[in-house]
Design an enzyme around this catalytic site. Structure first.
Site, short mmCIF file in Angstrom:
data_model
loop_
_atom_site.label_atom_id
_atom_site.label_comp_id
_atom_site.label_asym_id
_atom_site.label_seq_id
_atom_site.Cartn_x
_atom_site.Cartn_y
_atom_site.Cartn_z
N HIS A 193 0.80 -1.22 0.00
CA HIS A 193 0.00 0.00 0.00
C HIS A 193 0.84 1.27 0.00
O HIS A 193 0.32 2.35 -0.24
CB HIS A 193 -0.98 -0.03 1.19
CG HIS A 193 -2.13 -0.96 0.92
ND1 HIS A 193 -3.34 -0.86 1.57
CD2 HIS A 193 -2.25 -1.99 0.06
CE1 HIS A 193 -4.15 -1.80 1.12
NE2 HIS A 193 -3.51 -2.51 0.21
N SER B 51 -0.50 -1.06 -6.14
CA SER B 51 -0.26 -2.23 -6.98
C SER B 51 0.47 -1.85 -8.26
O SER B 51 0.27 -0.76 -8.80
CB SER B 51 -1.59 -2.88 -7.36
OG SER B 51 -2.28 -3.30 -6.22
N GLU C 156 5.89 -34.03 -1.33
CA GLU C 156 4.65 -33.49 -1.86
C GLU C 156 4.94 -32.76 -3.17
O GLU C 156 6.05 -32.29 -3.40
CB GLU C 156 4.06 -32.50 -0.84
CG GLU C 156 3.57 -33.17 0.42
CD GLU C 156 2.20 -33.80 0.22
OE1 GLU C 156 2.18 -34.98 -0.21
OE2 GLU C 156 1.19 -33.15 0.47
N LYS D 204 -14.46 -8.18 -7.74
CA LYS D 204 -13.70 -9.04 -8.65
C LYS D 204 -13.00 -10.16 -7.87
O LYS D 204 -12.97 -11.31 -8.31
CB LYS D 204 -12.68 -8.20 -9.41
CG LYS D 204 -12.04 -8.96 -10.55
CD LYS D 204 -11.17 -8.03 -11.39
CE LYS D 204 -10.49 -8.80 -12.50
NZ LYS D 204 -9.69 -7.92 -13.37
N ASP D 205 -12.45 -9.80 -6.71
CA ASP D 205 -11.79 -10.82 -5.88
C ASP D 205 -12.80 -11.87 -5.40
O ASP D 205 -12.49 -13.06 -5.35
CB ASP D 205 -11.12 -10.17 -4.67
CG ASP D 205 -9.76 -9.58 -5.02
OD1 ASP D 205 -9.24 -9.89 -6.11
OD2 ASP D 205 -9.21 -8.81 -4.22
#
Ligand code: HEM
Ligand code: FES
Lengths: 433, 187
Positions: free
Chosen positions: A213, A217, A285, A241-242
């Site tokens: 922040h 972005s 894994e 959107k998220d």
């Protein structure tokens, strides 16, 4: 207090004393976000949500789990069979770990493609690499808890990596084990740390977001936002959107949880740990496979080992290379010194980026195969290329690549029809942000 | 100590001599603090090392009576496997005929077996800790007739010495003593 920006008097009263609402308003609503973010920008918030899911399911599992070699395996089986919804909670936690890595790997490659690690976001990137490291440690520790054969032998092989350290190696391994092999003291401390690390992760995620922040972005074009025209408020645009992305993710995720919960696991982990029987084929894994392939690439007769063979044993070289493959990400912002961020304007880098993605997938495949020809040779070549990409190709590209001209602002390509021709034609300049 | 250092700083010591004294106090305080921090950290680190009861249960006695010539057995010591082999004359000769120059981790067989007939070694691959195959009847014994680790392909000979593959060292010989002809104490 009457001039508070909050209409609700209770909210205003609290905010006057503890500015949590101002904080949320500032970080979520007012927070200006580039208006051109695409779906690759969904994976950060997804990762955060998965972290919460892991912590919630983990704490619930811990209410039924017993960290003792004599009971651990049975307690997990009891969770699966007898505890109400235990099967669901465990499968969510188990597949959640895989989902976490898929999402974070995509998130990292997103950063690489769009040059999000470049100034002024170096610390943001470094914190991200730290998050990945702690995630790996957490997942490794967690995988030991059900105390199956893969848990035990995975723990044995990985802790033994430290024995490669000259002189103090063996003492370190004994210290990690709290005994002379992976045993009850080991299981106990692994549980303690498996509980702790996710909360450390939360702390670092907070720092990651503070760093984000600070400068906002990055975006697909990779140029800075210049005017309010280039941004939109995070809420409601990106919250929505998220959320949509979360919905898609959850459909896929629960597809795995309900229909193929053990698809990504290894059947041997449903056999209780036996310190006297090594399974014939040990694999970690899936999310560790590329790193495992790098580790195994360094054998006494490997070409990539020759240049350093006078300095250290092949075993130590493999261990160092495995750690180096992650450490190199820390200095990525300085290895790639091209001033252009986004691969969209870097025709050569774009191709090398995809080669790196393919290289990582090849490494992953090799890691799953037994250490025999031809896989050993493929893995060695892929390992060599991995380091070549970061240490040689990226720095050279910074000097020699001819980049495409950058748009002057985020709005520009939209307004001039830089995207799809038809949709852009009807777009008008925004009067207000 | 810290407070006296502060006082030295607060006082109107413009002089050269005062500066040195303060520097000394700062250094001494720092060193003292670092030592204290290390001393406080040590118990928190050392608690991870094997506890007294873990150490106490760390020796095992084995009756060798039932082991036949040529036979290999696996016993558990400190949570990990130990191979006990009653070697035949041929196996001993084979192990002793090897030239040191041919070995990755040069060690004579004499140094590895207190009694030539009995080979006692920790069955943990020195690469990354798997258990090499070869102890049970019918398992692969590798190219040198000893043990073969399937994890990443290490071959050991009849003395448990590494001959081929990624493992850097021979299978270690634990501390052991013969309490009698037929009883051995490991650890
Ligand atoms: C970063 C977040 C986390 C990751 C990546 C993670 C990963 C894992 C993994 C891979 C397993 C093995 C699953 C299996 O194969 O059975 C596991 C098991 C376990 N985890 Fe976590 N975990 C996380 C957070 C937590 C938290 C916060 C707790 C709280 C105590 C927790 C408690 C447990 C327990 C009790 C088990 C053993 C039960 C089981 O095996 O299902 N985990 N974890
Ligand atoms: S653990 Fe034996 S060869 Fe790797």
């Amino acid at each position: 207090m009457s001039d508070s920006k909050f209409k609700n008097p209770i909210v205003a009263w609290i905010d006057y004393r503890l500015p949590v609402f101002s904080f949320m308003e500032h970080e979520l609503h007012e927070y200006p976000t580039p208006k051109n973010l695409n779906y690759w920008w969904n994976f950060g918030s997804l990762a955060g949500i998965i972290l919460v899911i892991m912590i919630v399911t983990g704490i619930v599992l811990a209410m039924h789990y017993t960290a003792h070699t004599a009971f651990a395996f049975d307690s997990v089986e009891r969770i699966m069979r007898d505890v109400n919804y235990g099967w669901l909670i465990r499968y969510v936690h188990m597949n959640g770990a895989s989902a976490f890595f898929i999402v974070v790997f995509i998130h990292i490659f997103r950063g690489m493609y769009f040059g999000s690690y470049k100034s002024p976001r170096e610390i943001l990137w470094i914190l991200g690499v730290v998050i990945m490291l702690i995630m790996m440690a957490t997942a490794f520790l967690g995988y030991v808890l059900p105390w199956g054969q893969m848990s035990f032998w995975g723990a044995t092989v990985i802790t033994n990596l430290f024995s490669a350290i000259p002189i103090v190696g063996d003492s370190i391994v004994t210290l990690l084990w709290g005994g002379f092999s992976v045993d009850n003291p080991t299981l106990n401390r692994f549980f303690s740390l498996h509980y702790l690390l996710p909360f450390v992760l939360v702390g670092i995620v907070v720092l990651h977001i503070v760093a984000l922040h600070q400068h906002g972005s990055n975006n697909p074009i990779g140029i800075d936002t210049k005017s309010p025209q280039d941004t939109i408020p995070f809420h409601p645009y990106y919250t929505v959107k998220d959320l949509f992305g979360l919905g898609v993710f959850l459909v896929l995720f629960f597809g795995f949880v309900f229909f193929a919960p053990n698809y990504l696991g290894h059947p041997d982990n449903y056999i209780e740990a036996n310190p006297l029987v090594t399974p014939p084929h040990i694999v970690p894994e899936w999310y560790f496979l590329p790193f495992y392939a790098i580790l195994r690439s360094f054998t006494a007769d490997a070409l990539i080992y020759l240049p350093i063979s006078w300095l250290m044993s092949a075993k130590l070289a493999g261990v160092l290379a495995m750690f180096a493959s992650i450490m190199v990400l820390f200095i990525l912002p300085w290895l790639d010194h091209s001033p252009v961020r986004s691969a969209r304007f870097r025709p050569l880098y774009k191709q090398f980026f995809w080669l790196l993605v393919i290289d990582c997938i090849i490494l992953g495949i090799c890691g799953a195969k037994p250490a025999e020809a031809p896989w050993t040779y493929i893995a060695q070549a892929a390992t060599a290329y991995y380091f070549l990409h970061f240490i040689v190709i990226l720095p050279l590209l910074g000097f020699f690549e001819k980049t495409k001209p950058l748009p002057t602002s985020i709005s520009e390509p939209v307004l001039k029809g830089g995207g799809g021709a038809s949709s852009a034609a009807s777009a008008k300049p925004m009067e207000k942000a | 100590m810290a407070s006296s250092a502060d006082k030295a700083g607060d006082g109107a010591h413009g002089a050269e001599e005062g500066e040195t004294r303060r520097d000394f106090l700062m250094l001494a305080t720092g060193a003292f603090g670092a030592f204290g921090a290390a001393a406080a950290a040590w118990p928190l680190i050392d608690q991870m090392n094997p506890a007294a009861d873990t150490l106490a249960s760390s020796s095992t006695e084995v009756n060798l009576e039932p082991i036949k010539p040529g036979q290999r057995v696996l016993i558990k010591w400190r949570g990990k496997p130990v191979f006990i082999v009653r070697r035949t004359k041929a196996q001993i000769d084979e192990a002793r005929a090897v030239k040191l120059a041919d070995l990755v981790d040069p060690e004579t067989d004499e140094a590895r077996a207190k009694k030539a007939e009995w080979l006692i070694i920790v069955g943990v691959c020195t690469h990354l800790g798997c258990i090499p195959a070869g102890t049970k009847e019918g398992e692969l014994k590798g190219e040198f007739g000893g043990w073969f680790c399937p994890c990443h392909g290490s071959h050991y000979d009849t003395s448990g010495r590494i001959r081929k593959g990624p493992a850097p060292k021979n299978l270690p010989v634990p501390a052991y003593e013969f309490l009698s002809d037929k009883l051995v104490k490991i650890g």
